[in-house]
Design a protein around this motif. Structure first.
Motif, PDB file in Angstrom:
ATOM      1  N   ALA A 235       0.954  -1.231   0.010  1.00 56.40           N
ATOM      2  CA  ALA A 235       0.097  -0.158  -0.089  1.00 56.40           C
ATOM      3  C   ALA A 235       0.855   1.241   0.030  1.00 56.40           C
ATOM      4  N   SER A 236       0.756   2.164  -0.893  1.00 56.79           N
ATOM      5  CA  SER A 236       1.402   3.187  -1.045  1.00 56.79           C
ATOM      6  C   SER A 236       0.939   4.665  -1.483  1.00 56.79           C
ATOM      7  N   VAL A 237       1.299   5.575  -1.251  1.00 60.28           N
ATOM      8  CA  VAL A 237       1.011   7.077  -1.606  1.00 60.28           C
ATOM      9  C   VAL A 237       2.169   7.769  -2.262  1.00 60.28           C
ATOM     10  N   VAL A 238       3.096   6.922  -2.227  1.00 57.51           N
ATOM     11  CA  VAL A 238       4.616   7.437  -2.711  1.00 57.51           C
ATOM     12  C   VAL A 238       5.053   6.902  -4.148  1.00 57.51           C
ATOM     13  N   HIS A 239       3.905   6.212  -4.925  1.00 52.22           N
ATOM     14  CA  HIS A 239       4.227   5.735  -6.432  1.00 52.22           C
ATOM     15  C   HIS A 239       3.969   6.640  -7.366  1.00 52.22           C
ATOM     16  N   HIS A 240       4.954   7.115  -7.858  1.00 49.94           N
ATOM     17  CA  HIS A 240       4.710   7.924  -9.122  1.00 49.94           C
ATOM     18  C   HIS A 240       4.031   7.074 -10.161  1.00 49.94           C
ATOM     19  N   GLY A 241       2.914   7.906 -10.869  1.00 48.13           N
ATOM     20  CA  GLY A 241       2.307   6.774 -12.021  1.00 48.13           C
ATOM     21  C   GLY A 241       1.198   5.997 -11.452  1.00 48.13           C
ATOM     22  N   GLU A 242       1.256   5.649 -10.197  1.00 50.82           N
ATOM     23  CA  GLU A 242      -0.067   4.902  -9.749  1.00 50.82           C
ATOM     24  C   GLU A 242      -0.271   3.679 -10.348  1.00 50.82           C
TER      25      GLU A 242
END
Length: 392
Positions: A235-242
């Motif tokens: 789980a992440s909110v730091v991944h560019h491009g999603e």
């Protein structure tokens, strides 16, 4: 015609309002509720809801509007249970945004209120209402992929630093958690819908890019099932491009969303042959392609299901028990990351992580919340991820 009251008119309410307007002959939005009156008036004007009344509290709305059929809860998570239970006791059906509540204790209280009232309780899990996941489930249920051995779930999102400046975000008390709870909940619900409920969870979490939030912005977890299969979830909110995906590895084939079917064939020495099982891949592709597309998808699909469930007097596809399962997995991830231990499921009522306030008391504060903005400028309906409404 069913009468709708929407409680909480922030960004996610756009998705709900737009969905109800698709079914105008079947329902009507008669009330909007928010502690910030300017937000209710903005939604009323934007969507031409000329006959809709506005209120500053759900208590005022319920006392004034005795004929409400559905209360749609779009508030921050820490008041979901309070509003949902009050609406059920008032004789209303309830649709509640994810996550269901701030604790498993509150989930059980909502389920108890639903049972006592005899009304419908549905929890938003819009990924179940996408062609990508609907068809993936059909392919999985066909058995052509064989016994499930492993699943990879990438719940990759990206949020800028200022995302956590909003007054209720980024705190354990008000938001209830970080990306695991408020972003990966979609994929956590989807994987337990696809594969069932695991028996054990182990996890770690961190905050690597948002020093204005108490909560995590990155976590990694492993679910173990009773048959030995594993799910690996980030789980992440730091991944560019999603880039978001679910990959399921069966003992006979790999299937995924976005869709791909691949079936290896063993050589005599156990290595994969260059040629693979074309027939099995073709059969899986046929199941995927021949599964009829959904008439309505995402929030619109789930609201259509809710309206149908009320009209046909049946349970909704995502009820309170299903909503609790997603939160129970998230609670197990947090408990494992905080205690650095393997967590057995289910989590019992005497566990401090089950109780309301338990998470807030035990969770680490990665950083002190450094800003508290009352309102962000409206950006319209919240984007819900890439390729989730398409079978690609």
């Amino acid at each position: 015609m069913l009468k709708i009251a929407i409680v909480g008119t922030g960004n996610i309410s756009h998705n709900h309002i737009q969905a109800y307007l698709q079914f105008a002959p079947r329902c009507q939005i008669v009330a909007l509720v928010d502690i910030y009156p300017e937000k209710t008036h903005e939604k009323k004007a934007r969507y031409g809801l000329t006959d809709t009344r506005v209120y500053a509290s759900h208590q005022q709305m319920l006392a004034t509007e005795p004929d409400i059929d559905i209360v749609d809860v779009c508030t921050p998570p820490y008041v979901h249970a309070e509003i949902g239970i009050a609406a059920l006791h008032a004789g209303c059906h309830v649709l509640c945004e994810k996550p269901m509540a701030a604790s498993l204790e509150e989930c059980d209280a909502m389920i108890a209120a639903q049972r006592a009232s005899g009304k419908t309780l549905s929890i938003i899990a819009q990924n179940r209402f996408t062609d990508a996941f609907w068809r993936l489930k059909a392919a999985l249920d066909s058995g052509l992929a064989g016994k499930v051995c492993h699943a990879q779930v990438d719940s990759f999102w990206w949020r800028g630093h200022c995302y956590y400046d909003l007054w209720w975000r980024g705190t354990w008390e008000k938001e209830g958690g970080g990306c695991t709870l408020n972003h990966a909940v979609h994929h956590i619900d989807a994987i337990q819908w696809l594969l069932g409920f695991p028996s054990e969870v182990v996890a770690m979490m961190s905050n690597v890019a948002h020093d204005n939030a108490e909560v995590e912005d990155l976590s990694a977890a492993i679910f173990r099932y009773s048959d030995g299969a594993l799910t690996q979830l980030t789980a992440s909110v730091v991944h560019h491009g999603e880039e978001q995906k679910i990959i399921i590895q069966g003992d006979k084939a790999r299937i995924s969303a976005p869709w791909q079917a691949f079936a290896s064939v063993s050589a005599d020495n156990g290595f994969p042959q260059t040629a693979h099982d074309i027939q099995r891949e073709a059969e899986l592709n046929a199941v995927f392609q021949q599964t009829p597309p959904l008439e309505w998808t995402l929030h619109t699909g789930q609201i259509h299901d809710l309206l149908q469930s009320i009209e046909q007097v049946r349970a909704p596809r995502v009820d309170g028990e299903q909503g609790k399962r997603a939160l129970e997995l998230i609670t197990a991830i947090y408990k494992s990351a905080i205690t650095r231990a393997v967590v057995a499921l289910p989590i019992p009522p005497d566990d401090p992580f089950y109780r309301t306030g338990g998470m807030n008391a035990l969770a680490p504060r990665f950083y002190a919340k450094s800003a508290s903005v009352a309102n962000f400028n409206e950006v319209g309906a919240i984007p819900l991820g890439k390729n989730l409404d398409r079978g690609i």
